[in-house]
Design a protein around this motif. Structure first.
Motif, PDB file in Angstrom:
ATOM      1  N   HIS A  69      -4.450   6.204   6.481  1.00 32.21           N
ATOM      2  CA  HIS A  69      -5.686   5.566   6.951  1.00 32.21           C
ATOM      3  C   HIS A  69      -5.460   4.810   8.267  1.00 32.21           C
ATOM      4  CE1 HIS A  69      -4.822   1.312   5.340  1.00 32.21           C
ATOM      5  NE2 HIS A  69      -3.722   2.001   5.206  1.00 32.21           N
ATOM      6  N   HIS A  70      -4.390   5.138   8.992  1.00 34.33           N
ATOM      7  CA  HIS A  70      -4.142   4.470  10.276  1.00 34.33           C
ATOM      8  C   HIS A  70      -4.886   5.190  11.395  1.00 34.33           C
ATOM      9  CE1 HIS A  70      -0.793   2.706   8.016  1.00 34.33           C
ATOM     10  NE2 HIS A  70      -0.903   1.707   8.876  1.00 34.33           N
TER      11      HIS A  70
ATOM     12  N   THR B 267      -4.393   3.349   1.751  1.00 36.01           N
ATOM     13  CA  THR B 267      -4.028   4.709   1.348  1.00 36.01           C
ATOM     14  C   THR B 267      -4.236   4.879  -0.156  1.00 36.01           C
ATOM     15  OG1 THR B 267      -2.481   4.883   3.166  1.00 36.01           O
ATOM     16  CG2 THR B 267      -2.138   6.390   1.338  1.00 36.01           C
TER      17      THR B 267
ATOM     18  N   ASP C 211       0.568   6.819   3.969  1.00 34.06           N
ATOM     19  CA  ASP C 211       0.364   5.508   4.612  1.00 34.06           C
ATOM     20  C   ASP C 211       1.061   5.385   5.962  1.00 34.06           C
ATOM     21  OD1 ASP C 211      -0.824   2.905   4.531  1.00 34.06           O
ATOM     22  OD2 ASP C 211       1.122   2.026   4.036  1.00 34.06           O
TER      23      ASP C 211
ATOM     24  N   ASP D  60      -3.524  -4.266   1.170  1.00 32.42           N
ATOM     25  CA  ASP D  60      -4.110  -3.891   2.464  1.00 32.42           C
ATOM     26  C   ASP D  60      -5.472  -4.524   2.709  1.00 32.42           C
ATOM     27  OD1 ASP D  60      -1.910  -2.507   3.299  1.00 32.42           O
ATOM     28  OD2 ASP D  60      -3.026  -0.715   3.905  1.00 32.42           O
TER      29      ASP D  60
ATOM     30  N   ASP E  99       0.836  -1.203   0.000  1.00 32.73           N
ATOM     31  CA  ASP E  99       0.000   0.000   0.000  1.00 32.73           C
ATOM     32  C   ASP E  99       0.871   1.253   0.000  1.00 32.73           C
ATOM     33  OD1 ASP E  99      -2.353   1.525   0.125  1.00 32.73           O
ATOM     34  OD2 ASP E  99      -2.290   1.588   2.321  1.00 32.73           O
TER      35      ASP E  99
HETATM   36 MN    MN Z   1      -1.931   1.038   4.311  1.00 36.54          MN
END
Ligand code: MN
Ligand code: AMP
Ligand code: MN
Length: 329
Positions: free
Chosen positions: A108-109, A128, A84, A156, A26
């Motif tokens: 996107h964490h 991401t 990411d 992912d 990703d």
């Molecule tokens: Mn990711």
């Protein structure tokens, strides 16, 4: 989404892009997808990608050969993208982030507090690459960019299998494969295929795994000596933790590999009962509810004991809530 990439880059002479240490599919797909897009849309602008050397399985993604893994001294970038990851896992690229005129963090964490001047953090999105897709002028998308973003999405989401896969993920996947790249080959070569020695190490990790907490947890580790014996590095261990999690009855899988004496990189995966991002965060790591990681010090047994306390608590909490729900229904 109201972040306009080209607007943010207007007038910039030098743009830098990075992701996290030990880049995965990703991270790599997002960095190279964005690199291609900006290079196509902003001719004459210098655009560089900095990442630790990614695995060779990704060599067919356009731009792979342009990645700088040496992190040389550079004049400050006008715009610097962090993709990411939060801004604390940049490794050698951190100095560019610190010096840059404008910083943009796209991730996107759930554990990312947003360390850029501009932040687009969407934990509800599976990859991401999906976030990058949403930011593109789709009229400028081409086959190579589509391939880069597709790699990130399949990595992912576990080839559209994990619970982070949404109808929107599949719509994007459908749109991307319409560009005509060889997606079965890409999925096989970057996601499923193992070298013989990688398969042997995975076999060994599975064979030596230990179940605990009544079989709901499983753990395995590979020490430095074993890695040296098989002549493998961290990139060769990808997929082991997922395989552990696939075992019947397992709610939470843990895989550790030794990075130095009494130091381990920990990977965790869960099905639904344990939020492993919370467990990892407790030990200074992070990630997603179903896939997270951290670094720990101590013996293998210390690490597992410490993790196990938190996992057991999470399991009990889930069971209590579940019991209550059964009671009320
Ligand atoms: Mn990711
Ligand atoms: P891994 O187990 O390394 O495949 O990582 C699973 C997820 O957790 C990925 O989204 C990683 O970016 C994240 N992650 C892994 N290790 C760490 C760490 N030390 N700190 C923060 N996030 C991590
Ligand atoms: Mn990643």
């Amino acid at each position: 989404m109201n972040l306009n990439l080209l607007e943010e880059c207007r007038g910039a002479k030098r743009i830098g892009i990075t992701g996290h240490v030990r880049p995965d599919g990703d991270c790599l797909g997002a960095c190279l997808g964005l690199w291609q897009y900006l290079a196509n849309c902003l001719p004459g602008t210098e655009i560089k990608v900095f990442l630790e050397k990614p695995a060779d399985i990704f060599k067919d993604i356009k731009g792979f050969g342009e990645i700088d893994s040496e992190f040389p001294e550079e004049p400050a970038f006008d715009v610097f993208f962090v993709l990411d990851t939060s801004t604390d896992r940049l490794g050698g690229a951190e100095k560019y982030f610190r010096a840059a005129g404008k910083t943009i963090n796209i991730d996107h964490h759930v554990s990312n507090p947003g360390g850029g001047q501009i932040n687009l953090i969407r934990p509800e999105v599976g990859s991401t690459c999906e976030l990058i897709y949403d930011l593109l002028d789709l009229a400028r998308l081409d086959k190579d960019m589509a391939q880069a973003l597709y790699v990130g999405i399949i990595h992912d989401t576990g080839v559209f299998q994990y619970s982070n896969t949404t109808p929107d993920t599949l719509k994007k996947g459908a749109e991307l494969i319409s560009y005509g790249f060889d997606f079965p080959k890409l999925i096989l070569e970057t996601f499923y295929q193992k070298t013989y020695v990688q398969a042997q190490v995975m076999g060994r990790a599975l064979m030596e795994s230990i179940r605990f907490l009544g079989g709901s947890c499983i753990v395995s580790a590979i020490d430095k000596k074993t890695m040296e014996f098989y002549n493998v590095g961290p990139k060769d261990l990808d997929g082991i933790v997922n395989q552990l999690r696939n075992i019947e009855g397992v709610d939470c899988a843990i895989f550790l590999y030794e990075t130095a004496t009494l130091e381990y990189k920990v990977s965790m995966r869960s099905s639904e009962k344990v939020n492993v991002a919370e467990v990892a965060a407790y030990f200074g790591g992070g990630g997603h509810a179903r896939a997270a990681g951290c670094n720990m010090t101590g013996t293998f047994h210390d690490c597992v004991n410490n993790l196990s306390l938190h996992i057991e608590k999470a399991l009990k909490k889930w069971e209590a809530e579940h019991d209550e729900r059964n009671h009320n229904s």
